[in-house]
Every structure is written in C-alpha cells, then in structure tokens.
Design an enzyme around this catalytic site. Structure first.
Site, PDB file in Angstrom:
ATOM      1  N   GLY A  42       0.814  -1.217   0.000  1.00 19.14           N
ATOM      2  CA  GLY A  42       0.000   0.000   0.000  1.00 19.14           C
ATOM      3  C   GLY A  42       0.843   1.260   0.000  1.00 19.14           C
ATOM      4  O   GLY A  42       2.074   1.214  -0.043  1.00 19.14           O
ATOM      5  N   ALA A  78       0.547  -2.143   8.776  1.00 16.97           N
ATOM      6  CA  ALA A  78      -0.092  -1.114   7.953  1.00 16.97           C
ATOM      7  C   ALA A  78      -1.271  -1.665   7.160  1.00 16.97           C
ATOM      8  O   ALA A  78      -1.926  -0.919   6.427  1.00 16.97           O
ATOM      9  CB  ALA A  78       0.936  -0.500   6.995  1.00 16.97           C
ATOM     10  N   ASP A  99       1.218  -8.936   2.158  1.00 16.63           N
ATOM     11  CA  ASP A  99       0.078  -8.186   1.629  1.00 16.63           C
ATOM     12  C   ASP A  99      -0.855  -9.145   0.904  1.00 16.63           C
ATOM     13  O   ASP A  99      -0.411 -10.169   0.371  1.00 16.63           O
ATOM     14  CB  ASP A  99       0.547  -7.080   0.671  1.00 16.63           C
ATOM     15  CG  ASP A  99      -0.480  -5.960   0.547  1.00 16.63           C
ATOM     16  OD1 ASP A  99      -1.621  -6.247   0.135  1.00 16.63           O
ATOM     17  OD2 ASP A  99      -0.147  -4.803   0.851  1.00 16.63           O
ATOM     18  N   LYS A 109      -8.986   9.554  12.291  1.00 17.32           N
ATOM     19  CA  LYS A 109     -10.420   9.219  12.243  1.00 17.32           C
ATOM     20  C   LYS A 109     -10.844   8.321  13.397  1.00 17.32           C
ATOM     21  O   LYS A 109     -12.037   8.083  13.610  1.00 17.32           O
ATOM     22  CB  LYS A 109     -10.745   8.576  10.893  1.00 17.32           C
ATOM     23  CG  LYS A 109     -10.581   9.535   9.723  1.00 17.32           C
ATOM     24  CD  LYS A 109     -10.804   8.842   8.388  1.00 17.32           C
ATOM     25  CE  LYS A 109     -10.703   9.848   7.235  1.00 17.32           C
ATOM     26  NZ  LYS A 109      -9.393  10.509   7.151  1.00 17.32           N
ATOM     27  N   LYS A 114     -10.530   1.350  13.740  1.00 13.25           N
ATOM     28  CA  LYS A 114      -9.146   1.681  14.071  1.00 13.25           C
ATOM     29  C   LYS A 114      -9.001   2.048  15.548  1.00 13.25           C
ATOM     30  O   LYS A 114      -7.961   1.815  16.154  1.00 13.25           O
ATOM     31  CB  LYS A 114      -8.640   2.824  13.187  1.00 13.25           C
ATOM     32  CG  LYS A 114      -8.564   2.490  11.709  1.00 13.25           C
ATOM     33  CD  LYS A 114      -7.610   1.341  11.425  1.00 13.25           C
ATOM     34  CE  LYS A 114      -6.166   1.807  11.393  1.00 13.25           C
ATOM     35  NZ  LYS A 114      -5.250   0.706  10.963  1.00 13.25           N
ATOM     36  N   ILE A 154      -0.199   1.270  12.462  1.00 10.95           N
ATOM     37  CA  ILE A 154      -0.545   2.540  11.823  1.00 10.95           C
ATOM     38  C   ILE A 154      -2.016   2.825  12.077  1.00 10.95           C
ATOM     39  O   ILE A 154      -2.893   2.061  11.646  1.00 10.95           O
ATOM     40  CB  ILE A 154      -0.282   2.483  10.296  1.00 10.95           C
ATOM     41  CG1 ILE A 154       1.144   2.017  10.000  1.00 10.95           C
ATOM     42  CG2 ILE A 154      -0.566   3.841   9.670  1.00 10.95           C
ATOM     43  CD1 ILE A 154       2.226   2.877  10.589  1.00 10.95           C
ATOM     44  N   ILE A 199       1.324   3.691   2.368  1.00  5.86           N
ATOM     45  CA  ILE A 199       2.157   3.829   3.551  1.00  5.86           C
ATOM     46  C   ILE A 199       3.106   2.641   3.678  1.00  5.86           C
ATOM     47  O   ILE A 199       4.305   2.801   3.938  1.00  5.86           O
ATOM     48  CB  ILE A 199       1.293   3.958   4.820  1.00  5.86           C
ATOM     49  CG1 ILE A 199       0.428   5.228   4.752  1.00  5.86           C
ATOM     50  CG2 ILE A 199       2.157   3.973   6.073  1.00  5.86           C
ATOM     51  CD1 ILE A 199       1.213   6.510   4.746  1.00  5.86           C
ATOM     52  N   SER A 229      -3.348 -13.040   3.925  1.00 12.90           N
ATOM     53  CA  SER A 229      -4.348 -12.203   4.575  1.00 12.90           C
ATOM     54  C   SER A 229      -4.092 -12.170   6.074  1.00 12.90           C
ATOM     55  O   SER A 229      -3.857 -13.207   6.701  1.00 12.90           O
ATOM     56  CB  SER A 229      -5.753 -12.743   4.306  1.00 12.90           C
ATOM     57  OG  SER A 229      -6.711 -12.059   5.100  1.00 12.90           O
ATOM     58  N   ASN A 239      -4.382  12.748   6.909  1.00 13.63           N
ATOM     59  CA  ASN A 239      -4.324  12.383   5.501  1.00 13.63           C
ATOM     60  C   ASN A 239      -2.907  12.541   4.950  1.00 13.63           C
ATOM     61  O   ASN A 239      -2.163  13.432   5.355  1.00 13.63           O
ATOM     62  CB  ASN A 239      -5.271  13.279   4.688  1.00 13.63           C
ATOM     63  CG  ASN A 239      -6.717  13.094   5.102  1.00 13.63           C
ATOM     64  OD1 ASN A 239      -7.419  12.244   4.597  1.00 13.63           O
ATOM     65  ND2 ASN A 239      -7.166  13.893   6.058  1.00 13.63           N
TER      66      ASN A 239
END
Length: 622
Positions: free
Chosen positions: A305, A377, A327, A423, A435, A419, A307, A355, A460
C-alpha cells in the site's frame, strides 16, 4: 536493430570527421594564401606567388602538424552542436600553436630561400582561426537563424522567475534546443540591480509583484520558477502571486540537481500542492532510525500500500537483516518487490501474499521468520466504501489486527507498531471506529505481553491511494467539474515520506503502550486545495473548471481531531511527535467483547455498528 543503428551512427560520425579533416587541409593552405594576399595589398602576382612557392615546400609537413594539434585540442571529438566559450578558446590555442610550428618549419626547411614576412605569421593565425571558427560554429549560426525564422510559429510564451545561475542555464537550453517549442519573453527577479538588465536578449522586467502585469503584457502561457535554493515559504509567496495569472506553473527541482548539472527543461516538474502548504519538509533524525532497524528482521503488513510501500523503502535503506513484506493484494506488492530488488540488490527480501485475517497463515509466517519488529499497515481505509461494507471493516481492521498482535505476542516480537488514523478520534464512521478498537487492542496486549505494542496516529497523506489529490487531478484533466463534499471541510495533510519517517522515529522512541500523535501542521480547507490545483494547472476556478459541492459522504466529518478529550499531550525529542495519554479501560471486559464480536461479525449481521458503539463509547455514527 540496436546494432544496426549503432553502425549507422558510427558511419555518420566517421563521415563528419573525414569532412572536417578535408576542410582543415584546405583551410591550412587557404589561410596562407589569404595572409600573403592581405600582406601584399591584395596583389596576387610578384611577391605573393614567390612566397606561396616557398610555402609549398613545407605545406605537407604543416598539414600533418596542424591535424595533430587539432586532434589534441579535441576539434574532431567535440559536440559542436553545443559548442561554447571553451571550444572557441581551444580553436584559438590550436591556431596559435600551428602558427608557431610554421615558424619552426620555415626555419629548418626554407632557410636557404629566405624566411616569410614577420607579419605573415600573425595574419596567418588570424585567418586560420576565422576559417576554423566558421567551420565549427556555422551549424549553430544556421540553427539560430532557422529558429528566428520559425519564431512566429511558437505559441508558448515563457516567463522565468529567477535571474540567477539556474534561470540562465534554463534560458540557454530553451534558446539552444531545437526540441523545445517555447520562447522566453520576460524574466522576473527580486534583486533590484538585475531589473532592467538583459539575459540572452530577454529583459528582467521587475520583481515578483510585477508578475501579473508582465503575464498580461507579454501574453505569457507558462511560468517557470527557477529558484532551486528558495525555501518553501518563499516558493509559496511566489506561487500565491503566480496562480492568479491563470498560467501553467512549473518549477526547477532542488539545488543538488543544479550542482550535479541536471538542470534542464526536461527536469522541470509540475508545481504540486506540497508547495502551497507553505512549510519546510519534516526532518527526521535518521541515525536513530538506523540504529533501530539495522540488522533486524522487520515485517511489514500491507507492504504494497501507499504507507506500507514507503515504509519498506525507508527500512530497506537502513540495512535490515531481513525485510518481510506481507500483503493480500498482489499487483502493488509485485511492484514494490521489483523496485526494492533493483534499488537494493543486496537486501534480504521476502515477499508473501497472505491475509492478516488468516490465523494459521499469520502464525506460520511469524514462526518461520521470527521478526524483531513489526509494522502493521494492513487495513481497509476508504471511509465511504467501509460505510457500505461495515462487516468487512471490522473483519479486516479489528480481527486482522488482533490476529497479527496475537502472533507477535506468541513469537515474542520485540516491538509492534500499528498505523492508526485521526479518524479513530471520536469516530463518526465504521472505519474510524474499527481503528479505535485496534488502538485498544494495542494498549491491552502491551500490558499483557513481553512485546512493546504502540500505535501511531496521523491524518491524511498527500497522494496516497484513494486520497483527494489524485481524484482532483484526474477531474481537472477531464475538464471538470471538480467535486468537493462541503465548502467548509478541512483536513490535516502530510506527504507519504514525511509520515513514514515520523512513524519510523516514533517506533524508535517506543517503550510500549503509547499512542504517538504526529503533528500535521495547520489544517487545510479542501476547497482551497481544489482551487489551487485548478489554478496551478493553468485554469480558472468556476470559469474554465467548475467546482461542485456533492455533500458530505456517509461517515464523513467536517474536521478531524488528533486527540480525544481524555488524552493529554506529552512531548518527545522530536517536536513533531507527541504521545497521547492512554485512556483507562476494563481489559478483561474488552477482550470478552472482542471474542463476542469475532463470533458475531462472521454471521454478516446488519447491526454491527451497534456492537461497535458498545466497545467504542465515543463512536457516534451519522
């Protein structure tokens, strides 16, 4: 095909050198005739004929000597297309040497018949220089003439901001290159002594405040900012003026590229929103990061991804013992794998498709590689998509994190860095709530494990997958409209490399249980970002490109927060990294809630938000 082209180029080069050698043989003779012709007042008969007869005695030797001198002075190996003052000096030195060699030749070969007139050698050198100069610089003169003839066809008028070395080099390339269809019509510089002066025939018309007027007067289409040493604040000040002109903006890269001689039109880059944030890039103590990850086995989940991939780049640059990338999405993971193998050929790299929701797979990976440090992440992060699929947000973010945390605890990982996101603070969407639960998992397991568990929370990141900037750019390329959800919506922004650097350093500071909060600077209105991007693309908002307000998306807030009311702010060595005080929770009750959530969410219920509200009291879905 490449060999054929190479042979063709070699033949062309040989022909060009042969033509120059033939020309020089003639020039050596012609210079002698012209020198005598001028010396004896333009009369061919009599003295000129007699001295030319003497010249014939040593002409062959002089030609050989001249060709050797010309070769030593690189007159057959220089690229005369780009010839400048150094090449002209080489020609002058070569001609002086040939004139001196002629004196020696005359002394030893024609002494019995008498010497040549003393003034002849000076005049000879002048004519030889003129003939050589014409042969080498004729192409440039013809090209300049052709450029002048076709100048009327050039439609792109350029304004250069900066009359220093970078601006001069840029101008020279635009003027000399036959591949650049641009014309510099004016120059801007803040130095008073430069205003009114000319560079390559173009006038410095004023300082930065003259930009709008000059853009209209000279019908400027494009503004190139050539001040590579300027600070971010200086660039922002200039851009704030430039963007009102409606011209397309480009700027020169950093000073190190100027030092390396990489400054060119092709190196100009589009001005991006980073320039308009008006702050210097975040600097990080790299030495603390190096000591932290050097010679360690580091595992990164979500390594493909935005990050995660930048984490992998910066970790790989700091000499880990082994880097393990995990990933579920194979395409981006394949890209970062190829990039790292090319950039760091000696890196011990392992790339696995897996996964984080698969308990046995995670356990096997940790058993096999025994990572010292884990950067977690992997997560679903797109707010509107998760609002439509809330169960997936819970399964991937909450249960996935829980399974990776359990594996780290079981196999005694030294440090685990998750990470998180702003939000998670007083969440109004399922992604933020999920999160926040992840942060609670980190806090709980840190108190029950030998592993040091920490979370890093930030806002962001500019240019990340699914962020607003790539969307705006795509909409502008398509002619609009640019869609902003609400005129008052604001967000914190940071570049991906900045955020990742701070994540790495926060990991180095970790002692266990902390929620690190990154200082994102001042929040930015999304409407301002949209307007600035339109202006920087050479368009006018609401005239060329329309801005439309689409309304807040499901789960979206007008503003984000970095801390909850209960959390205090503790400083670290880096003023941009803070520590939020952990909120006390009933850990046994929380773990029981997690187990119930795990069993319930797989049944695909419709009320998972209600369950999340029980776990996260600050969660208030819209």
């Amino acid at each position: 095909m490449e060999i054929k082209n190479l042979n063709s180029n070699n033949r062309e080069l040989t022909i060009r050198k042969g033509a120059l050698v033939l020309y020089d043989i003639i020039a050596v003779y012609l210079a002698a005739f012209l020198a005598l012709y001028v010396r004896f007042e333009f009369r061919i008969e009599g003295s000129v004929a007699e001295y030319m007869r003497r010249f014939h005695h040593y002409y062959f030797i002089l030609v050989i000597l001249a060709l050797i001198v010309f070769s030593c002075m690189r007159m057959y190996s220089s690229l005369w297309t780009y010839a400048g003052i150094n090449e002209m000096l080489n020609i002058a030195v070569a001609c002086v040497i040939v004139s001196l060699l002629q004196i020696i030749a005359v002394t030893f070969i024609t002494i019995a018949e008498g010497n040549m007139p003393r003034s002849y050698y000076v005049i000879y050198g002048i004519f030889l220089f003129a003939l050589e100069f014409i042969s080498r610089f004729a192409y440039r003169a013809i090209r300049s003439l052709m450029n002048h003839i076709t100048e009327q066809k050039i439609k792109t008028n350029i304004m250069i901001v900066g009359a220093g070395n970078a601006g001069e080099m840029l101008m020279r390339e635009i003027v000399n290159s036959c591949y650049v269809n641009k014309k510099v019509v004016c120059i801007i510089d803040d130095t008073p002594s430069k205003i009114g002066k000319y560079i390559h025939g173009v006038k410095v018309v004023g300082n930065r405040y003259a930009i709008p007027m000059a853009a209209k007067e000279f019908h400027v289409h494009e503004i190139m900012i050539a001040i590579p040493s300027a600070s971010a604040q200086e660039i922002k000040g200039i851009l704030d003026i430039c963007k009102e002109t409606g011209c397309e903006l480009k700027r020169l890269p950093g000073m190190y590229q100027l030092v390396n001689g990489d400054v060119s039109v092709s190196k100009l880059k589009e001005v991006d929103v980073n320039d308009l944030l008006g702050r210097e890039p975040v600097s990080v103590d790299i030495s603390s990061i190096m000591g932290y990850v050097s010679n360690k086995t580091v595992l990164v989940t979500g390594g493909g991804g935005s990050i995660g991939s930048e984490l992998c780049r910066q970790i790989a640059a700091n000499s880990p013992k082994q880097l393990v990338i995990v990933d579920i999405y194979e395409n981006t993971t394949y890209d970062i794998q190829n990039e790292l193998r090319k950039k760091f050929p000696n890196l011990n790299l392992v790339v696995l498709i897996a996964s984080v929701r698969n308990t046995k797979r995670m356990d096997l990976i940790f058993e096999t590689y025994h990572p010292d440090i884990v950067y977690h992440a992997a997560a679903h992060k797109h707010v509107p998509l998760m609002e439509d699929s809330p169960n997936e947000a819970v399964k991937n973010n909450v249960l996935g994190t829980w399974k990776v945390v359990q594996a780290a605890d079981k196999w005694k990982v030294k440090r685990f860095v998750m990470i998180s996101t702003d939000k998670a603070v007083n969440p109004t969407n399922i992604m933020g709530a999920s999160k926040r639960v992840c942060e609670m998992i980190i806090q709980t397991y840190n108190n029950r494990s030998q592993t040091e568990f920490v979370a890093v929370r930030f806002g962001n990141v500019l240019g990340s997958n699914g962020s607003v900037i790539p969307l705006f750019k795509k909409q502008i390329e398509q002619g609009g409209p640019v869609t902003v959800t609400h005129p008052d919506i604001i967000r914190y922004f940071m570049t991906i490399p900045e955020a990742v650097s701070l994540v790495l350093q926060a990991g180095a500071y970790a002692k266990g249980g902390e929620i690190f909060v990154l200082d994102m600077g001042e929040p930015v209105k999304i409407l301002d970002l949209a307007r600035n991007l339109i202006l920087l693309s050479g368009h006018r908002p609401d005239e060329d490109i329309r801005i439309e307000f689409s309304g807040l998306r499901p789960g979206e807030k007008l503003y984000e927060e970095l801390l909850m009311d209960e959390e205090g702010m503790q400083e670290t060595k880096n003023r941009l990294i803070h520590i939020g005080k952990p909120i006390q929770l009933d850990e046994d009750h929380f773990l029981l809630q997690l187990e119930n959530l795990r069993d319930y969410v797989v049944q695909e219920p419709e009320d998972i938000r209600e369950w999340m509200k029980e776990i996260v009291p600050t969660y208030h879905p819209q």
